[in-house]
Design an enzyme around this catalytic site. Sequence first.
Site, PDB file in Angstrom:
ATOM      1  N   GLY A  37       0.944  -0.989  -0.309  1.00 31.80           N
ATOM      2  CA  GLY A  37       0.178   0.081  -0.061  1.00 31.80           C
ATOM      3  C   GLY A  37       0.605   1.806  -0.388  1.00 31.80           C
ATOM      4  O   GLY A  37       0.914   2.296  -0.905  1.00 31.80           O
ATOM      5  N   HIS A  38       1.789   1.251   0.679  1.00 41.28           N
ATOM      6  CA  HIS A  38       2.584   2.534   1.520  1.00 41.28           C
ATOM      7  C   HIS A  38       3.517   2.164  -0.581  1.00 41.28           C
ATOM      8  O   HIS A  38       3.696   3.811  -0.913  1.00 41.28           O
ATOM      9  CB  HIS A  38       4.200   2.392   2.160  1.00 41.28           C
ATOM     10  CG  HIS A  38       2.857   2.295   3.431  1.00 41.28           C
ATOM     11  ND1 HIS A  38       3.297   0.822   4.825  1.00 41.28           N
ATOM     12  CD2 HIS A  38       2.374   2.963   4.109  1.00 41.28           C
ATOM     13  CE1 HIS A  38       2.552   1.032   5.264  1.00 41.28           C
ATOM     14  NE2 HIS A  38       2.129   2.811   5.757  1.00 41.28           N
ATOM     15  N   GLN A  62      -0.096  10.602  17.910  1.00 38.64           N
ATOM     16  CA  GLN A  62      -1.446   9.611  17.511  1.00 38.64           C
ATOM     17  C   GLN A  62      -2.483   8.886  18.020  1.00 38.64           C
ATOM     18  O   GLN A  62      -3.255   8.469  17.928  1.00 38.64           O
ATOM     19  CB  GLN A  62      -1.283  10.284  15.812  1.00 38.64           C
ATOM     20  CG  GLN A  62      -0.410   9.288  15.498  1.00 38.64           C
ATOM     21  CD  GLN A  62      -0.022   9.089  14.089  1.00 38.64           C
ATOM     22  OE1 GLN A  62      -0.041   9.817  13.216  1.00 38.64           O
ATOM     23  NE2 GLN A  62      -1.252   8.329  12.933  1.00 38.64           N
ATOM     24  N   ASP A 151      -7.225   5.091   4.833  1.00 44.53           N
ATOM     25  CA  ASP A 151      -7.561   5.941   5.829  1.00 44.53           C
ATOM     26  C   ASP A 151      -9.229   7.024   5.797  1.00 44.53           C
ATOM     27  O   ASP A 151      -7.930   8.686   5.594  1.00 44.53           O
ATOM     28  CB  ASP A 151      -6.381   6.339   6.361  1.00 44.53           C
ATOM     29  CG  ASP A 151      -4.677   4.996   7.473  1.00 44.53           C
ATOM     30  OD1 ASP A 151      -5.834   4.919   7.960  1.00 44.53           O
ATOM     31  OD2 ASP A 151      -4.401   5.052   6.345  1.00 44.53           O
ATOM     32  N   VAL A 177      -5.110  -0.119  -1.303  1.00 43.57           N
ATOM     33  CA  VAL A 177      -4.518  -1.646  -2.085  1.00 43.57           C
ATOM     34  C   VAL A 177      -4.855  -2.636  -0.965  1.00 43.57           C
ATOM     35  O   VAL A 177      -4.645  -2.883   0.063  1.00 43.57           O
ATOM     36  CB  VAL A 177      -2.999  -1.513  -2.084  1.00 43.57           C
ATOM     37  CG1 VAL A 177      -2.189  -2.703  -2.499  1.00 43.57           C
ATOM     38  CG2 VAL A 177      -2.177  -0.388  -3.074  1.00 43.57           C
TER      39      VAL A 177
HETATM   40  P1  AMP Z   1       0.735   4.926   7.823  1.00 41.95           P
HETATM   41  O1  AMP Z   1       2.297   4.421   7.692  1.00 41.95           O
HETATM   42  O2  AMP Z   1      -0.467   3.782   8.521  1.00 41.95           O
HETATM   43  O3  AMP Z   1       0.309   6.141   8.556  1.00 41.95           O
HETATM   44  O4  AMP Z   1      -0.055   4.720   6.118  1.00 41.95           O
HETATM   45  C1  AMP Z   1       1.068   5.819   5.374  1.00 41.95           C
HETATM   46  C2  AMP Z   1       0.279   6.644   4.354  1.00 41.95           C
HETATM   47  O5  AMP Z   1      -0.319   5.039   3.525  1.00 41.95           O
HETATM   48  C3  AMP Z   1      -1.007   6.913   4.756  1.00 41.95           C
HETATM   49  O6  AMP Z   1      -1.443   8.043   3.259  1.00 41.95           O
HETATM   50  C4  AMP Z   1      -1.418   5.398   4.233  1.00 41.95           C
HETATM   51  O7  AMP Z   1      -3.404   6.327   4.632  1.00 41.95           O
HETATM   52  C5  AMP Z   1      -1.576   4.612   3.440  1.00 41.95           C
HETATM   53  N1  AMP Z   1      -2.261   3.637   3.065  1.00 41.95           N
HETATM   54  C6  AMP Z   1      -1.677   2.778   3.670  1.00 41.95           C
HETATM   55  N2  AMP Z   1      -2.327   1.787   4.018  1.00 41.95           N
HETATM   56  C7  AMP Z   1      -2.744   1.224   2.657  1.00 41.95           C
HETATM   57  C8  AMP Z   1      -3.134   1.095   1.229  1.00 41.95           C
HETATM   58  N3  AMP Z   1      -3.549  -0.732   2.030  1.00 41.95           N
HETATM   59  N4  AMP Z   1      -3.331   1.171   0.259  1.00 41.95           N
HETATM   60  C9  AMP Z   1      -3.094   2.546   0.213  1.00 41.95           C
HETATM   61  N5  AMP Z   1      -2.558   3.887   1.191  1.00 41.95           N
HETATM   62  C10 AMP Z   1      -2.361   2.849   2.640  1.00 41.95           C
END
Ligand code: AMP
Length: 284
Positions: A37-38, A62, A151, A177
């Site tokens: 996803g990232h 957070q 999110d 993703v």
């Molecule tokens: P996080 O590390 O969970 O804070 O996520 C960092 C970024 O990656 C945020 O903008 C999330 O929305 C995005 N993100 C996390 N999981 C996914 C995913 N499965 N598909 C797309 N973007 C994602």
Amino acid sequence: MLEWATSVSGLRELLAPDRRVGRTIGLVPTMGALHLGHRRLLEIARRETETVVASIFVNPTQFDRQDDLDRYPRPLSQDLEICHEAGVDIVFAPTAEKMYPQAQLTWVEAPPLTQHLCGPGRPGHFRGVATVVMKLLQIVQPDRAYIGEKDAQQLAVIRRMVMDLNVPVTIVPVATVREPDGLAMSSRNQHLNPAERQTATALSQALFAARDLIQKGESSPVVIQSTVAPLLAGIRVEYFSIVDPEMLHPVPRIERLVLIAGAIWLGSTRLIDNVTGSPVSVPI
Ligand code: AMP
């Protein structure tokens, strides 16, 4: 070559030459434990901007639960490898002391957007998110910042913050993703045991089912919630809501595009997911 900085001044020094020659800068804020996803966010940033900065920071302000913060995965060397493969130019990985060198007295929040969905269950969470994203936008000063639709409430808060506070950045939303069985990729999925991992697909299945009902013309959120409830039977559901995609308040009837969002608990792991749904327009 991948460069990295752990302090605000170090990051600014690395970016100064690019800024001087007017290269476009893309920022992908993350908390690390990078997955596909990232990776999608990084790839799109790589395509659209000349200098890609990924931030990796597990932001303490957070987290509403200390145990969640303590056990949040932090595989930094693996993350750096992924950033390298994705063509990231600069990783910004500060410590909490570098991001919050003194007590934070100034906060950003948008209370009307956090009254529903994750807001009530995670007091202070979106204030922490909005504030750290604002800090990152001030530190990196990117032209574009890439935020996942996974999110959705976070995305809505950030978009509104940028508009309300005239932050000169374009927020680029990136589609969620998913694993082949529909589960949205998340750093927290690795906490799931095999049985929980199997059960986890129920959330996306329920969201997809709700979206299908809306597409077929069902306009009552209550009917939709009760129709998909059996898919979530036996699971601790924090919420399963149908809301306005911008203001995030529940809608009494579905007449236009809506956000369908849910949060479930599997053991001590909390998972969230969402999709959008809209009634098909009836041909005249
Ligand atoms: P996080 O590390 O969970 O804070 O996520 C960092 C970024 O990656 C945020 O903008 C999330 O929305 C995005 N993100 C996390 N999981 C996914 C995913 N499965 N598909 C797309 N973007 C994602």
